[in-house]
Design a protein around this motif. Structure first.
Motif, PDB file in Angstrom:
ATOM      1  N   ASP A 111       0.689  -1.340   0.151  1.00  0.00           N
ATOM      2  CA  ASP A 111       0.063  -0.121   0.143  1.00  0.00           C
ATOM      3  C   ASP A 111       0.811   1.184  -0.071  1.00  0.00           C
ATOM      4  O   ASP A 111       0.281   2.285  -0.201  1.00  0.00           O
ATOM      5  CB  ASP A 111      -1.002   0.070   1.335  1.00  0.00           C
TER       6      ASP A 111
ATOM      7  N   ARG B 110       2.473 -13.367  -8.254  1.00  0.00           N
ATOM      8  CA  ARG B 110       1.390 -13.594  -7.212  1.00  0.00           C
ATOM      9  C   ARG B 110       1.215 -12.173  -6.638  1.00  0.00           C
ATOM     10  O   ARG B 110       2.022 -11.673  -6.021  1.00  0.00           O
ATOM     11  CB  ARG B 110       1.724 -14.582  -6.157  1.00  0.00           C
ATOM     12  N   ALA B 111      -0.061 -11.679  -7.039  1.00  0.00           N
ATOM     13  CA  ALA B 111      -0.711 -10.399  -6.346  1.00  0.00           C
ATOM     14  C   ALA B 111      -1.873 -10.226  -6.358  1.00  0.00           C
ATOM     15  O   ALA B 111      -2.490 -11.075  -7.245  1.00  0.00           O
ATOM     16  CB  ALA B 111       0.121  -9.072  -7.005  1.00  0.00           C
ATOM     17  N   ASP B 112      -2.508  -9.257  -5.707  1.00  0.00           N
ATOM     18  CA  ASP B 112      -4.102  -9.125  -5.766  1.00  0.00           C
ATOM     19  C   ASP B 112      -4.318  -8.849  -7.157  1.00  0.00           C
ATOM     20  O   ASP B 112      -3.836  -7.900  -7.844  1.00  0.00           O
ATOM     21  CB  ASP B 112      -4.048  -7.690  -4.889  1.00  0.00           C
ATOM     22  N   PRO B 113      -5.491  -9.486  -7.466  1.00  0.00           N
ATOM     23  CA  PRO B 113      -5.871  -9.658  -9.029  1.00  0.00           C
ATOM     24  C   PRO B 113      -6.454  -8.100  -9.517  1.00  0.00           C
ATOM     25  O   PRO B 113      -5.937  -7.804 -10.669  1.00  0.00           O
ATOM     26  CB  PRO B 113      -6.934 -10.437  -9.000  1.00  0.00           C
ATOM     27  N   ASP B 114      -6.948  -7.411  -8.550  1.00  0.00           N
ATOM     28  CA  ASP B 114      -7.357  -5.886  -9.030  1.00  0.00           C
ATOM     29  C   ASP B 114      -5.941  -5.143  -9.286  1.00  0.00           C
ATOM     30  O   ASP B 114      -6.051  -4.606 -10.440  1.00  0.00           O
ATOM     31  CB  ASP B 114      -8.253  -5.126  -7.834  1.00  0.00           C
ATOM     32  N   ARG B 115      -5.069  -5.408  -8.498  1.00  0.00           N
ATOM     33  CA  ARG B 115      -4.111  -4.489  -8.635  1.00  0.00           C
ATOM     34  C   ARG B 115      -3.123  -4.927  -9.777  1.00  0.00           C
ATOM     35  O   ARG B 115      -2.837  -4.323 -10.598  1.00  0.00           O
ATOM     36  CB  ARG B 115      -2.890  -4.768  -7.572  1.00  0.00           C
ATOM     37  N   LYS B 116      -3.113  -6.347 -10.079  1.00  0.00           N
ATOM     38  CA  LYS B 116      -2.195  -6.807 -11.291  1.00  0.00           C
ATOM     39  C   LYS B 116      -3.065  -6.537 -12.611  1.00  0.00           C
ATOM     40  O   LYS B 116      -2.290  -6.189 -13.675  1.00  0.00           O
ATOM     41  CB  LYS B 116      -2.488  -8.394 -11.213  1.00  0.00           C
TER      42      LYS B 116
END
Lengths: 323, 323
Positions: B55, B302-308
């Motif tokens: 964040d 590997r990361a938050d889908p929305d952020r990706k």
């Protein structure tokens, strides 16, 4: 410890540095300029400085060479800007190759300098890098001031000294500071190292100006009076322009404005003007002042007396040089 | 998160950066070239990459701008080497000031880039600096290769792709990697980021070559066929030189060797040769290949889908651009 040990350690590492391989046109000029020689004064100062505080001075070798590579990068780019045909008696990089190669090889040399500096221990890296980066910017500022001064006739002594401080002396200051930073000394000690190096550096540069006029022709190695012939704005000329008035000022201006002249006659005449204005004495006073300041800075450093003596002897050679 | 937030954060910081004050001649060209605009693609990629994992993406702002300042430094020096009169429709620095100022301002910009990068946390500094330094050297290598290719007619596709990889794509790779390094991700993830950025970058650069010939004249913004008129050694021309033989090869060589010609006629004729050789299709295949590779690299992160998704949408824009 014999100072030759430091010189050998630097030479040995210099032979093993890989600046890069491909393309050859980019890296060959780096090897070329680094092999033109020079006194390796700056990295030697870093090693002597590290040795003041630690037996493990070898860990300062690659960072010390960062300073040397950076210095040679500035020479490569300055030579383009000054359109200099020769460096240490050999063709400059832009003459031997071309302008574009000299620009780009220089760029990658600056990157190489950072690469070598990355050899310091992780916990010391930020300070080492911060100070190097500040110093590198100042050296560029000094070069820009030097170029600006070429077309100005009202440069003051204070401006001139600030220019040589930035262009050459801060890097000598950093060379000493770096040894302390690598050895992990306190802020006060790094300040003494930096200021000592910087003051010796200013004195050293002013002595350059002095020797060009008053050096012993046998010992000096270059033509005495070269700066006078070229109207180079040295400390001596700036001081003379500030001090001379009336007929003497007119005579000085005449020589500065003459497009054609007998070289020996001009050197003799301008030197005579300097003599009448007492320029030699006032320049010598100024030089000694900076050297004295430098040695006072060194006095305040707490370190083993024998080791400190190595550094002081080295600085004495710079002070007493006649060429 | 709206991507405009990243853009605004970069713009805001750009307005507050102090590149330096004195002498003005040294620092004014930096402000000038940085204010010519541009898409700020690279620093935006760093912020989006950092945001994948933390964040606290704001701590990546100044390091992200290091990449942008470095990129603009390469433009300033490349423009000297290419004797380019204009950059983004405005006079280049060496035209507006002079060559020496463009060399020296560029030098201090490279130093400024390092200064901005020093903003990263101390425990991450060594990796960030090591990778930046390697990347910076590669960008110089790419520029040297590009210059070497100007006088060679036997450049292979593999050599050409290696040149654009070094000259432009590794910096896009680093821009993404940097976000990960600042967020403290593992080596595998930084490798996916780097390779993803690099692959998208190669595709992006090849698309540049393609659009110059096959772009929609209305959407493209520049003159279609500019590369053909200038005999620029693009991927399309190299591919055509590899594929053409017999009469077609002779016709292509004729156009390449003609000193005087009707521009529209040459563009039409060379494009017709490309068409007959299927250059458009094979170039598109190659581009899609690099883009696919890039998106596969992103898949493995590997990361938050929305952020990706933000990053992937941004990459899609690069892929689908028509100008």
């Amino acid at each position: 410890m014999n100072p030759a040990v430091f010189v050998d350690a630097l030479q040995n590492e210099l032979q093993h540095i890989q600046y890069g391989q491909n393309p050859l046109e980019l890296y060959e000029p780096i090897r070329y300029i680094m092999n033109l020689g020079g006194k390796r004064m700056r990295p030697l100062m870093t090693l002597m400085s590290a040795y003041l505080f630690t037996d493990d001075w070898q860990k300062a070798i690659r960072p010390a060479l960062a300073v040397e590579v950076f210095h040679n990068f500035t020479l490569m780019h300055d030579d383009i800007m000054d359109q200099a045909p020769l460096r240490r008696g050999q063709p400059t990089v832009h003459e031997k190759w071309n302008h574009n190669i000299a620009i780009l090889s220089g760029d990658v040399m600056l990157v190489n300098a950072y690469q070598l500096l990355l050899d310091v221990e992780a916990d010391k890296l930020k300070r080492v890098m911060n100070r190097f980066t500040r110093t590198a910017a100042e050296v560029c500022e000094g070069q820009q001031l030097d170029m600006n001064f070429e077309t100005r006739w009202d440069v003051t002594e204070a401006e001139y000294i600030e220019m040589i401080r930035l262009k050459t002396s801060v890097l000598l200051g950093y060379a000493l500071e770096l040894g302390g930073l690598i050895a992990g000394v306190d802020d006060e000690t790094t300040r003494h190292l930096y200021e000592g190096g910087m003051n010796i550096g200013i004195g050293f540069q002013l002595k350059d100006d002095l020797l060009d006029v008053y050096g012993d022709p046998v010992k000096f190695g270059k033509q005495v009076g070269g700066d006078i012939i070229a109207n180079k704005k040295t400390f001596l000329l700036i001081e003379a322009l500030e001090k001379a008035d009336g007929a003497l000022r007119e005579e000085l201006n005449d020589w500065l404005n003459q497009a054609e002249f007998d070289k020996a006659e001009k050197v003799q005449a301008v030197t005579a003007i300097y003599d009448r204005l007492g320029i030699r004495q006032s320049t010598e006073e100024r030089i000694n002042n900076y050297f004295d300041h430098g040695f006072t800075n060194f006095d305040q450093i707490r370190a083993d007396p024998d080791r400190k003596n190595l550094l002081i002897q080295f600085a004495r050679q710079l002070v007493e040089r006649e060429s």
